[in-house]
Structure formats: C-alpha cells, structure tokens
Design an enzyme around this catalytic site. Structure first.
Site, PDB file in Angstrom:
ATOM      1  CB  THR A   7      -0.947   0.036   1.223  1.00 11.19           C
ATOM      2  OG1 THR A   7      -1.741   1.225   1.136  1.00 11.19           O
ATOM      3  CG2 THR A   7      -0.210   0.033   2.543  1.00 11.19           C
ATOM      4  CG  ASN A   9      -4.024   5.140   2.602  1.00 16.25           C
ATOM      5  OD1 ASN A   9      -3.688   5.614   3.684  1.00 16.25           O
ATOM      6  ND2 ASN A   9      -5.237   5.286   2.106  1.00 16.25           N
ATOM      7  CE  LYS A  12      -6.144   1.155   1.854  1.00 22.00           C
ATOM      8  NZ  LYS A  12      -5.906   0.425   0.591  1.00 22.00           N
ATOM      9  CG  ASP A  69      -9.272  -2.436  -3.429  1.00 25.48           C
ATOM     10  OD1 ASP A  69      -8.517  -1.473  -3.720  1.00 25.48           O
ATOM     11  OD2 ASP A  69     -10.450  -2.512  -3.830  1.00 25.48           O
ATOM     12  CB  SER A  70     -10.635  -0.761   2.087  1.00 26.22           C
ATOM     13  OG  SER A  70      -9.517   0.102   2.013  1.00 26.22           O
ATOM     14  N   GLY A 153      -9.882   9.663   5.402  1.00 25.92           N
ATOM     15  CA  GLY A 153     -10.847   9.449   4.325  1.00 25.92           C
ATOM     16  C   GLY A 153     -12.283   9.780   4.706  1.00 25.92           C
ATOM     17  CG  ASP A 155     -12.537   6.846   9.369  1.00 19.09           C
ATOM     18  OD1 ASP A 155     -13.301   5.868   9.273  1.00 19.09           O
ATOM     19  OD2 ASP A 155     -11.295   6.723   9.409  1.00 19.09           O
ATOM     20  CG  HIS A 180     -13.313  -1.537   6.824  1.00 22.82           C
ATOM     21  ND1 HIS A 180     -13.257  -0.634   7.867  1.00 22.82           N
ATOM     22  CD2 HIS A 180     -12.689  -0.925   5.782  1.00 22.82           C
ATOM     23  CE1 HIS A 180     -12.649   0.461   7.453  1.00 22.82           C
ATOM     24  NE2 HIS A 180     -12.289   0.309   6.202  1.00 22.82           N
ATOM     25  NE  ARG A 181      -7.321  -0.711   6.104  1.00 25.49           N
ATOM     26  CZ  ARG A 181      -8.188   0.314   6.003  1.00 25.49           C
ATOM     27  NH1 ARG A 181      -8.517   1.026   7.057  1.00 25.49           N
ATOM     28  NH2 ARG A 181      -8.705   0.629   4.835  1.00 25.49           N
TER      29      ARG A 181
HETATM   30  P1  ITT Z   1      -3.470   1.727  -1.784  1.00 27.96           P
HETATM   31  O1  ITT Z   1      -4.207   1.265  -3.029  1.00 27.96           O
HETATM   32  O2  ITT Z   1      -2.077   2.168  -2.078  1.00 27.96           O
HETATM   33  O3  ITT Z   1      -3.557   0.748  -0.665  1.00 27.96           O
HETATM   34  P2  ITT Z   1      -5.614   3.679  -1.626  1.00 27.96           P
HETATM   35  O4  ITT Z   1      -5.900   4.800  -0.679  1.00 27.96           O
HETATM   36  O5  ITT Z   1      -5.681   3.985  -3.104  1.00 27.96           O
HETATM   37  O6  ITT Z   1      -4.186   3.061  -1.239  1.00 27.96           O
HETATM   38  P3  ITT Z   1      -7.864   1.878  -1.962  1.00 27.96           P
HETATM   39  O7  ITT Z   1      -7.727   1.794  -3.434  1.00 27.96           O
HETATM   40  O8  ITT Z   1      -8.118   0.603  -1.203  1.00 27.96           O
HETATM   41  O9  ITT Z   1      -6.555   2.487  -1.287  1.00 27.96           O
HETATM   42  O10 ITT Z   1      -8.980   2.944  -1.622  1.00 27.96           O
HETATM   43  C1  ITT Z   1      -9.539   2.939  -0.371  1.00 27.96           C
HETATM   44  C2  ITT Z   1     -10.241   4.253  -0.127  1.00 27.96           C
HETATM   45  O11 ITT Z   1     -11.449   3.966   0.623  1.00 27.96           O
HETATM   46  C3  ITT Z   1      -9.395   5.118   0.794  1.00 27.96           C
HETATM   47  O12 ITT Z   1      -8.558   5.978   0.066  1.00 27.96           O
HETATM   48  C4  ITT Z   1     -10.464   5.847   1.593  1.00 27.96           C
HETATM   49  O13 ITT Z   1     -10.960   6.906   0.858  1.00 27.96           O
HETATM   50  C5  ITT Z   1     -11.579   4.827   1.724  1.00 27.96           C
HETATM   51  N1  ITT Z   1     -11.412   4.075   2.975  1.00 27.96           N
HETATM   52  C6  ITT Z   1     -10.982   2.780   3.111  1.00 27.96           C
HETATM   53  N2  ITT Z   1     -10.885   2.449   4.399  1.00 27.96           N
HETATM   54  C7  ITT Z   1     -11.229   3.542   5.103  1.00 27.96           C
HETATM   55  C8  ITT Z   1     -11.299   3.822   6.474  1.00 27.96           C
HETATM   56  O14 ITT Z   1     -10.941   2.917   7.386  1.00 27.96           O
HETATM   57  N3  ITT Z   1     -11.700   5.036   6.851  1.00 27.96           N
HETATM   58  C9  ITT Z   1     -12.036   5.959   5.936  1.00 27.96           C
HETATM   59  N4  ITT Z   1     -11.977   5.798   4.618  1.00 27.96           N
HETATM   60  C10 ITT Z   1     -11.578   4.581   4.191  1.00 27.96           C
END
Ligand code: ITT
Length: 197
Positions: A7, A9, A12, A69-70, A153, A155, A180-181
């Site tokens: 990741t 992010n 995360k 992926d979330s 994000g 939240d 979820h995570r």
């Molecule tokens: P990576 O692909 O590099 O892991 P990313 O931010 O692009 O990073 P995702 O494609 O999985 O990751 O997108 C997930 C998005 O969903 C994330 O950027 C947030 O906007 C939202 N999200 C996921 N989990 C969250 C959480 O616990 N709290 C708030 N928003 C969340």
C-alpha cells in the site's frame, strides 16, 4: 516472519501496524522495502483489486506480500463510491470536499435509508502457496454532518449506530476493534498462523 504490505496509503499502514503489531512479525511498507511499482487497479471487486496489488508487489520480491483494497459502500447511492472510493470526485480532491459532495447527494434522505458499510478485502501472496483473500465489513450509516479528527478518508461522515458518533470520533483502538480492516486482518492473521505451523 517478514511481511511487505502493498500500500502507498500511510493512514492504512498505521492501522495495519496497530492491528498486526503484537505478532512479532516485521511489517514493511512498499516504500520501506524499496519497491516502487505502478499498479493498475482494474478489478471489478475489492477482492480482485487486493489480489492485483499483492501480486504486483510479490513479483518484485521473495517475501510474503499482503494488500488491502477497501472502500465505502452507500446503499442509497447504489453502492457508490465502492471500489472507486479513493478515485471518487478525483484522486487528489481533499476529503473535506468528497465528504461534502456525498452529504449533498444524500440531502433529504432519512436516517433509515442512509445505511452504509466500509468493506476491506485483504489478499496474501505467500511464496509456494495459493493466494488467500478475506473480507471484513464495518456497518454504519452516513451522518448529516462530518465530525471527528481521528482516522482518515470517509471516517468523519461514517457513523456507528451503537455509539452515535462518527468513526473519526472513535479512538484508534475502538476503530480497529470493530473496523472492516481490523476484521479482515484478524482473519488473515489466523490463516497465516496456520501456514506457519
Ligand atoms: P493503496 O491502493 O495504495 O492501498 P488507496 O488509498 O488507493 O491506497 P484503496 O484503493 O483501497 O486504497 O482505496 C480505499 C479508499 O477507501 C481510501 O482511500 C479511503 O478513501 C476509503 N477508505 C478505506 N478504508 C477507510 C477507512 O478505514 N476510513 C475511511 N476511509 C476509508
């Protein structure tokens, strides 16, 4: 055991370290492992995208690779933003704006129809083994106003029924215990422990 988490992010990554921290495993981010790959997340599901990320990084090393992926699934918006959560309204658009856009789209929608869930698929690629994918969910609803400073994000607009507060108002420990995570990573932890035996 060393694990590389695919990741970019940082928020995360912080949660992942908190949730898996007690295992005594060395957990490195892609950046810490010196891996820099462009990953095209063109899957149709959270599971497919998690596997795409994990496989892309696993192709660059011999370690166990995990990926998350979330996203946020809002029932009244037909499941949007879903797998497009990070790209919703533009990848670089600040979350204050993305969250405000969602609240505006839900204006006038009553609380019982504002149900939503965070979904997280975690994939693991372990050398010499079949890939593993698990899913965790976090049920809640979209509030009327953003609240809270924790988390990241979406939240601030995602509210937790039994607490009547947003997930950005939960402490990191409270969020991880129900998120979820947290849920997906605890399932993955059990599966990896079986492999280790
Ligand atoms: P990576 O692909 O590099 O892991 P990313 O931010 O692009 O990073 P995702 O494609 O999985 O990751 O997108 C997930 C998005 O969903 C994330 O950027 C947030 O906007 C939202 N999200 C996921 N989990 C969250 C959480 O616990 N709290 C708030 N928003 C969340």
């Amino acid at each position: 055991m060393k694990i590389i988490f695919a990741t970019g992010n940082k928020n995360k990554m912080k949660e992942i370290r908190q949730i898996l921290g007690d295992l005594g495993w060395e957990i490195q981010s892609m950046e810490e492992a010196g891996i820099d790959v462009d990953i095209v997340e063109d899957g149709n599901t959270f599971e497919e995208n998690a596997l795409i990320k994990a496989k892309a990084v696993a192709a660059c090393c011999d370690d166990i690779v995990l990926a998350d992926d979330s996203g946020l699934v809002i029932d009244a918006l037909g499941g949007e933003p879903g797998i497009y959560s990070s790209r919703y309204a533009g990848e670089d658009t600040p979350y204050e704006i993305k969250n405000r856009m969602i609240l505006d789209r839900l204006a006038g929608v009553p609380k019982e129809e504002r149900t939503a869930r965070f979904v997280c698929a975690v994939a693991a690629v372990v050398p010499g083994q079949e890939p593993i994918v698990v899913r965790g969910t976090f049920e809640g609803y979209i509030g009327d106003e953003p609240a809270g400073e924790n988390g990241f994000g979406y939240d601030p607009i995602f509210y937790v029924e039994d607490r009547n507060c947003s997930s950005a108002q939960l402490t990191p420990e409270e969020k991880n215990a129900r998120s979820h995570r947290g849920n997906a990573l605890r399932q993955m932890r059990e599966k990896l422990a079986e492999i280790q035996e």
